[in-house]
Write a protein that holds these residues in place. Structure first.
Motif, PDB file in Angstrom:
ATOM      1  N   MET A  54       8.429  32.236  -5.622  1.00 53.40           N
ATOM      2  CA  MET A  54       7.792  33.239  -6.499  1.00 53.40           C
ATOM      3  C   MET A  54       7.077  32.575  -7.674  1.00 53.40           C
ATOM      4  O   MET A  54       6.010  33.021  -8.098  1.00 53.40           O
ATOM      5  CB  MET A  54       8.845  34.229  -7.022  1.00 53.40           C
ATOM      6  N   VAL A  66       3.582  39.543  -4.887  1.00 53.59           N
ATOM      7  CA  VAL A  66       4.424  40.655  -4.414  1.00 53.59           C
ATOM      8  C   VAL A  66       3.892  41.232  -3.102  1.00 53.59           C
ATOM      9  O   VAL A  66       4.370  42.252  -2.611  1.00 53.59           O
ATOM     10  CB  VAL A  66       4.604  41.780  -5.480  1.00 53.59           C
ATOM     11  N   GLN A  81       5.234  54.109  -2.548  1.00 58.53           N
ATOM     12  CA  GLN A  81       6.661  54.093  -2.901  1.00 58.53           C
ATOM     13  C   GLN A  81       7.000  55.268  -3.815  1.00 58.53           C
ATOM     14  O   GLN A  81       8.001  55.959  -3.639  1.00 58.53           O
ATOM     15  CB  GLN A  81       7.018  52.798  -3.629  1.00 58.53           C
ATOM     16  N   GLY A 100      14.568  43.728  -7.582  1.00 64.26           N
ATOM     17  CA  GLY A 100      13.357  43.022  -7.150  1.00 64.26           C
ATOM     18  C   GLY A 100      12.124  43.803  -7.566  1.00 64.26           C
ATOM     19  O   GLY A 100      11.258  44.106  -6.739  1.00 64.26           O
ATOM     20  N   GLY A 102       9.544  43.002  -9.206  1.00 67.91           N
ATOM     21  CA  GLY A 102       8.256  42.315  -9.163  1.00 67.91           C
ATOM     22  C   GLY A 102       7.437  42.560 -10.417  1.00 67.91           C
ATOM     23  O   GLY A 102       7.981  42.636 -11.531  1.00 67.91           O
ATOM     24  N   ARG A 105       4.662  46.962  -9.401  1.00 69.65           N
ATOM     25  CA  ARG A 105       3.660  47.600  -8.531  1.00 69.65           C
ATOM     26  C   ARG A 105       3.955  49.101  -8.411  1.00 69.65           C
ATOM     27  O   ARG A 105       3.061  49.931  -8.561  1.00 69.65           O
ATOM     28  CB  ARG A 105       3.698  46.910  -7.162  1.00 69.65           C
ATOM     29  N   ASP A 123      15.113  41.224 -11.427  1.00 76.15           N
ATOM     30  CA  ASP A 123      14.437  40.346 -10.461  1.00 76.15           C
ATOM     31  C   ASP A 123      14.998  38.931 -10.637  1.00 76.15           C
ATOM     32  O   ASP A 123      15.413  38.548 -11.733  1.00 76.15           O
ATOM     33  CB  ASP A 123      12.925  40.342 -10.711  1.00 76.15           C
ATOM     34  N   ILE A 124      14.976  38.155  -9.564  1.00 76.84           N
ATOM     35  CA  ILE A 124      15.443  36.767  -9.658  1.00 76.84           C
ATOM     36  C   ILE A 124      14.383  35.849 -10.265  1.00 76.84           C
ATOM     37  O   ILE A 124      14.685  34.705 -10.586  1.00 76.84           O
ATOM     38  CB  ILE A 124      15.827  36.190  -8.271  1.00 76.84           C
ATOM     39  N   LEU A 154      23.151  39.294  -7.004  1.00 78.40           N
ATOM     40  CA  LEU A 154      23.191  40.757  -6.973  1.00 78.40           C
ATOM     41  C   LEU A 154      24.617  41.298  -7.143  1.00 78.40           C
ATOM     42  O   LEU A 154      24.973  42.331  -6.582  1.00 78.40           O
ATOM     43  CB  LEU A 154      22.546  41.277  -5.680  1.00 78.40           C
ATOM     44  N   HIS A 170      12.231  47.584  -2.783  1.00 75.59           N
ATOM     45  CA  HIS A 170      11.139  47.589  -1.810  1.00 75.59           C
ATOM     46  C   HIS A 170      10.709  46.161  -1.506  1.00 75.59           C
ATOM     47  O   HIS A 170      10.379  45.401  -2.422  1.00 75.59           O
ATOM     48  CB  HIS A 170       9.950  48.387  -2.358  1.00 75.59           C
ATOM     49  N   SER A 171      10.686  45.801  -0.233  1.00 78.08           N
ATOM     50  CA  SER A 171      10.271  44.451   0.207  1.00 78.08           C
ATOM     51  C   SER A 171      11.112  43.370  -0.459  1.00 78.08           C
ATOM     52  O   SER A 171      10.588  42.336  -0.871  1.00 78.08           O
ATOM     53  CB  SER A 171       8.784  44.180  -0.105  1.00 78.08           C
ATOM     54  N   HIS A 175      12.991  39.668   2.451  1.00 80.87           N
ATOM     55  CA  HIS A 175      12.947  38.253   2.055  1.00 80.87           C
ATOM     56  C   HIS A 175      14.353  37.706   1.809  1.00 80.87           C
ATOM     57  O   HIS A 175      14.509  36.711   1.102  1.00 80.87           O
ATOM     58  CB  HIS A 175      12.111  38.095   0.775  1.00 80.87           C
ATOM     59  N   VAL A 180      22.945  37.636   1.134  1.00 82.92           N
ATOM     60  CA  VAL A 180      22.395  38.253  -0.092  1.00 82.92           C
ATOM     61  C   VAL A 180      22.492  39.773   0.014  1.00 82.92           C
ATOM     62  O   VAL A 180      22.876  40.471  -0.946  1.00 82.92           O
ATOM     63  CB  VAL A 180      20.928  37.801  -0.320  1.00 82.92           C
TER      64      VAL A 180
HETATM   65  C1  LIG Z   1       7.597  41.355  -2.130  1.00 81.96           C
HETATM   66  S1  LIG Z   1       8.104  41.413  -3.795  1.00 81.96           S
HETATM   67  C2  LIG Z   1       8.188  43.183  -4.049  1.00 81.96           C
HETATM   68  C3  LIG Z   1       8.246  43.560  -5.514  1.00 81.96           C
HETATM   69  C4  LIG Z   1       8.378  45.056  -5.792  1.00 81.96           C
HETATM   70  N1  LIG Z   1       9.605  45.586  -5.224  1.00 81.96           N
HETATM   71  C5  LIG Z   1       7.169  45.773  -5.243  1.00 81.96           C
HETATM   72  O1  LIG Z   1       7.284  46.535  -4.288  1.00 81.96           O
HETATM   73  O2  LIG Z   1       6.097  45.501  -5.764  1.00 81.96           O
HETATM   74  C6  LIG Z   1       9.844  40.963  -3.725  1.00 81.96           C
HETATM   75  C7  LIG Z   1      10.462  40.822  -5.101  1.00 81.96           C
HETATM   76  O3  LIG Z   1      11.866  40.744  -4.944  1.00 81.96           O
HETATM   77  C8  LIG Z   1      12.345  39.685  -5.745  1.00 81.96           C
HETATM   78  N2  LIG Z   1      13.597  39.232  -5.112  1.00 81.96           N
HETATM   79  C9  LIG Z   1      13.749  38.542  -3.960  1.00 81.96           C
HETATM   80  N3  LIG Z   1      15.048  38.348  -3.683  1.00 81.96           N
HETATM   81  C10 LIG Z   1      15.744  38.941  -4.695  1.00 81.96           C
HETATM   82  C11 LIG Z   1      17.131  39.088  -4.987  1.00 81.96           C
HETATM   83  N4  LIG Z   1      18.075  38.584  -4.188  1.00 81.96           N
HETATM   84  N5  LIG Z   1      17.486  39.760  -6.102  1.00 81.96           N
HETATM   85  C12 LIG Z   1      16.541  40.285  -6.924  1.00 81.96           C
HETATM   86  N6  LIG Z   1      15.210  40.168  -6.706  1.00 81.96           N
HETATM   87  C13 LIG Z   1      14.815  39.509  -5.598  1.00 81.96           C
HETATM   88  C14 LIG Z   1      11.225  38.666  -5.762  1.00 81.96           C
HETATM   89  O4  LIG Z   1      11.317  37.780  -6.852  1.00 81.96           O
HETATM   90  C15 LIG Z   1      10.007  39.586  -5.828  1.00 81.96           C
HETATM   91  O5  LIG Z   1       9.653  39.912  -7.137  1.00 81.96           O
END
Ligand SMILES: C[S@@+](CC[C@H](N)C(=O)[O-])C[C@H]1O[C@@H](n2cnc3c(N)ncnc32)[C@H](O)[C@@H]1O
Length: 259
Positions: A54, A66, A81, A100, A102, A105, A123-124, A154, A170-171, A175, A180
């Protein structure tokens, strides 16, 4: 419907035929493979690795980091969303936790809609949270006083019990390796208010579960619903989300009803 529910994107045959169909995408994929291998070498722990992904992606373009290739797509995916959640029970007085979040968005729309102070984003990635602050400012939402907080994991131990009516991710699990997701299921029930729900999207497969570059993970629905049940939660696939053409599937998790 999600695209191709049986493909194993990690299989050599799939990768070769994809490369033949999209030769222009090969150089970018090879660069990403090399970068990810380096980041994994430096950070064997998944969360630290994904935080580094990221960091690298956000430096280039927070919207792309994102998953949106341009601002138009970023706005459209946030609206998708928001509109879905509005049609599925969200009310202004709800307290919401976005896992998460981001660069907000969808988050900026939730922040605008909810009562002031009712949005909590974690967020991480500190880098994407800086970009989230930019979004807050550019949308003129400072008066809504949301909380934006980096997390290491988490376990959510710093949050109060039974606080959130709505949890949204979301999304994020698209990942995430299974441990996790399991960590999240093990702790989400504690912060979820009675009658509250937790919606998350995931990349669904009906074939073999697999991942690509440890960036994109594909799960069977029953794996996630069974895992939720192991942690005292009820989970169901949201069929009408599939009709929107997002590409991922959505599950809603609630406290298991006491019989
Ligand atoms: C694809 S982006 C989507 C961001 C937001 N949810 C959106 O729809 O715009 C995924 C986000 O999840 C965060 N993320 C990934 N793994 C995570 C975790 N284990 N805990 C918290 N955040 C996480 C990433 O840093 C990133 O900002």
């Amino acid at each position: 419907m999600p695209k191709n529910l049986t493909a194993n994107r990690a299989a050599l045959g799939h990768r070769l035929s994809y490369a033949l169909r999209h030769p222009g995408r090969v150089p970018r994929h090879l660069r990403r493979t090399a970068r990810d291998a380096w980041l994994r070498y430096r950070s064997p722990d998944h969360v630290a690795y994904y935080r580094a992904v990221m960091r690298s992606d956000t430096r280039r373009d927070p919207d792309a980091a994102v998953g949106s290739r341009n601002r138009e797509r970023w706005l459209a995916l946030g609206a998708m969303q928001f509109d879905y959640l509005l049609g599925h029970g969200l009310r202004p007085e709800h307290r919401m936790l976005e896992i998460g979040c981001g660069n907000l968005r969808a988050g900026w729309r939730f922040i605008e809609y909810l009562d002031p102070g009712h949005y909590y984003g974690v967020d991480i990635s500190p880098d994407i949270l800086f970009a989230a602050q930019d979004t807050l400012q550019s949308q003129g939402l400072q008066d809504r006083v949301p909380t934006l907080t980096p997390v290491r994991d988490l376990t959510l131990g710093f949050l109060p019990e039974g606080r959130f009516d709505v949890v949204h991710a979301h999304s994020v699990f698209s990942h995430s390796p299974l441990p996790v997701i399991e960590e999240c299921f093990a702790h989400i029930g504690r912060v979820l208010a009675p009658g509250g729900w937790f919606d998350f999207t995931f990349d669904r497969t009906e074939g073999a579960e697999h991942h690509v570059l440890r960036e994109d993970f594909y799960y069977r629905t029953e794996t996630l619903t069974a895992l939720a049940a192991d942690h005292g939660l009820a989970a169901r696939l949201m069929d009408d989300w599939e009709e929107l053409g997002h590409g991922q599937s959505k599950i809603r998790v609630t406290h298991r009803a006491v019989r």
